[in-house]
Design a protein around this motif. Structure first.
Motif, PDB file in Angstrom:
ATOM      1  N   SER A 236       0.692  -1.184  -0.038  1.00 41.08           N
ATOM      2  CA  SER A 236      -0.028  -0.005  -0.118  1.00 41.08           C
ATOM      3  C   SER A 236       0.896   1.325   0.111  1.00 41.08           C
TER       4      SER A 236
ATOM      5  N   GLY B  56       1.902   5.264  -1.016  1.00 35.81           N
ATOM      6  CA  GLY B  56       1.385   6.872  -1.165  1.00 35.81           C
ATOM      7  C   GLY B  56       2.475   7.402  -2.024  1.00 35.81           C
TER       8      GLY B  56
ATOM      9  N   ARG C  55      -6.383   8.330  -6.875  1.00 32.86           N
ATOM     10  CA  ARG C  55      -5.845   7.097  -6.932  1.00 32.86           C
ATOM     11  C   ARG C  55      -5.387   7.118  -8.456  1.00 32.86           C
ATOM     12  N   ARG C  56      -4.054   6.489  -8.481  1.00 32.91           N
ATOM     13  CA  ARG C  56      -3.649   6.267  -9.820  1.00 32.91           C
ATOM     14  C   ARG C  56      -2.387   5.251  -9.774  1.00 32.91           C
TER      15      ARG C  56
ATOM     16  N   LEU D  10      -1.689   3.487  -6.468  1.00 31.32           N
ATOM     17  CA  LEU D  10      -1.278   4.260  -5.232  1.00 31.32           C
ATOM     18  C   LEU D  10      -2.088   5.370  -5.054  1.00 31.32           C
ATOM     19  N   LYS D  11      -1.990   5.934  -4.030  1.00 27.87           N
ATOM     20  CA  LYS D  11      -2.636   7.323  -3.391  1.00 27.87           C
ATOM     21  C   LYS D  11      -1.653   8.359  -3.678  1.00 27.87           C
TER      22      LYS D  11
ATOM     23  N   TRP E 249      -5.054   9.922   4.137  1.00 29.26           N
ATOM     24  CA  TRP E 249      -3.896   8.895   3.538  1.00 29.26           C
ATOM     25  C   TRP E 249      -4.405   7.438   3.904  1.00 29.26           C
TER      26      TRP E 249
END
Length: 376
Positions: free
Chosen positions: A149, A151, A183-184, A187-188, A222
């Motif tokens: 996960s 960011g 979101r892309r 990932l954030k 986040w």
């Protein structure tokens, strides 16, 4: 609409008094740099340096007043200090000035931000133009592609590039007082570029930059993350200090090209992170060599091996070489990072190898068990 909302915010700010002059903070000329965009309000209160501590309640009241205006989704007010002009000593210039006492240290920074992010990596460079943002984006996508996960925070307030490189044009949603990151590519992501027009010049002083950075860390939803990659602005200024003071950085990665002038700045970047007790995870040599798209001929346009030699000299790890290839630039401009768009290429493999090594180093520092990156 933005002008109307800005005027409404100014009217709300007129209810807050400057305790020194008794006038409202707008009339007293304290309100500077008011910007309103999609319900997000930023402004600074400019006060004499020696009054910064006593003005904190005024700052908090101004932030609350601005946030209460109908149509405002979130408000950030920061204090920016200016130095009052020196008054001549009584009795004329012949009279010796009294010795100046050392300035008091600033008040505490408060609790660290991003407590739910296990590992935060700053991707930095001593100067611009070395491909730092492209590297940061592809490393983040490589980490996310392996089940972590992830960011991605764009800390470059003056020159945000994530909207272009991620192909993200929409504005983030706001729920209550929290901004929802976009979101892309698994990932954030958050960038000041998501909140302002692409051609808007951010003519902000250092305290406003720090305030915007803190908002993107503290007011963005986040959630729990294994790792966050921070695309730092070039140089060794306010943003770097803010990140080192307000979040628990797990380490920094320095991106450089091979030529001597870039390596000089990379060296300063390494020393800066050492000064603020942030471990340097390694150096990456970007644009290490050029491959002709027609014949495949390799040419070392900027030299080769300089970053490896500099890493050895500084006693930090050399993480790897990245080529100067047309496809990397074209896909970044198109908003499709090469690690996601063409994962089978040698270029994408180079990014994945570096991402795997970084995560290996972070796990080795005692991180809890998490997905292990596999590079085929």
């Amino acid at each position: 609409m933005a002008e109307t909302l800005a005027e409404a915010v100014r009217e709300a700010l007129r209810t807050i008094r400057d305790p020194a002059s008794g006038r409202d903070i707008v009339e007293a000329g304290l309100v500077q740099g008011l910007t309103v965009r999609d319900g997000l309000v930023h402004l600074a209160l400019e006060v004499p340096r020696e009054r910064a501590r006593e003005m904190e309640p005024v700052r908090a009241a101004a932030e609350k007043a601005a946030a209460s205006v109908r149509g405002v989704l979130s408000a950030t007010v920061v204090l920016t200090a200016h130095r009052a002009p020196a008054e001549p000593p009584p009795g004329g210039a012949a009279r010796a000035a009294a010795p100046r006492t050392a300035p008091k240290p600033p008040p505490g920074q408060g609790p660290m931000l991003l407590p739910e992010v296990r590992r935060i990596i700053a991707v930095a460079s001593g100067k611009g133009g070395v491909g730092k943002s492209t590297t940061a984006v592809n490393l983040a996508v490589a980490l996310a592609a392996q089940g972590l996960s992830t960011g991605l925070l764009d800390a470059d307030i003056y020159g945000p590039s994530l909207p272009q490189m991620l192909g993200a044009r929409e504005k983030p949603r706001v729920e209550g007082q929290r901004i929802i990151p976009l979101r892309r590519w698994g990932l954030k992501a958050m960038s000041i570029g998501f909140l302002v027009d692409a051609d808007t010049a951010m003519i902000w002083r250092g305290p406003m930059v720090m305030g915007a950075l803190e908002q993107m860390m503290g007011q963005v939803e986040w959630g729990p993350l294994d790792v966050m990659v921070v695309d730092m602005p070039p140089g060794t200024g306010d943003a770097q200090l803010t990140m080192s003071q307000r979040v628990p950085l797990a380490g920094a990665v320095i991106v450089s090209t091979p030529q001597d002038v870039a390596l000089l700045d990379a060296r300063r970047g390494v020393r800066m992170f050492e000064r603020v007790n942030v471990p340097v995870l390694g150096i990456i040599e970007n644009m290490s060599f050029f491959c002709c798209p027609n014949c495949g001929h390799r040419s070392e346009v900027f030299g080769h091996g300089g970053a490896r030699a500099e890493a050895e000299r500084l006693g930090v790890e050399f993480l790897g070489e990245l080529p100067l290839k047309l496809a990397i630039r074209e896909l970044a401009d198109a908003g499709t990072p090469i690690v996601a768009a063409r994962p089978e290429t040698e270029e994408a493999l180079a990014y994945r190898r570096i991402a795997a090594r970084l995560w290996e180093k972070l796990e080795g520092d005692g991180a809890p068990a998490a997905p292990r990156i596999v590079v085929e």
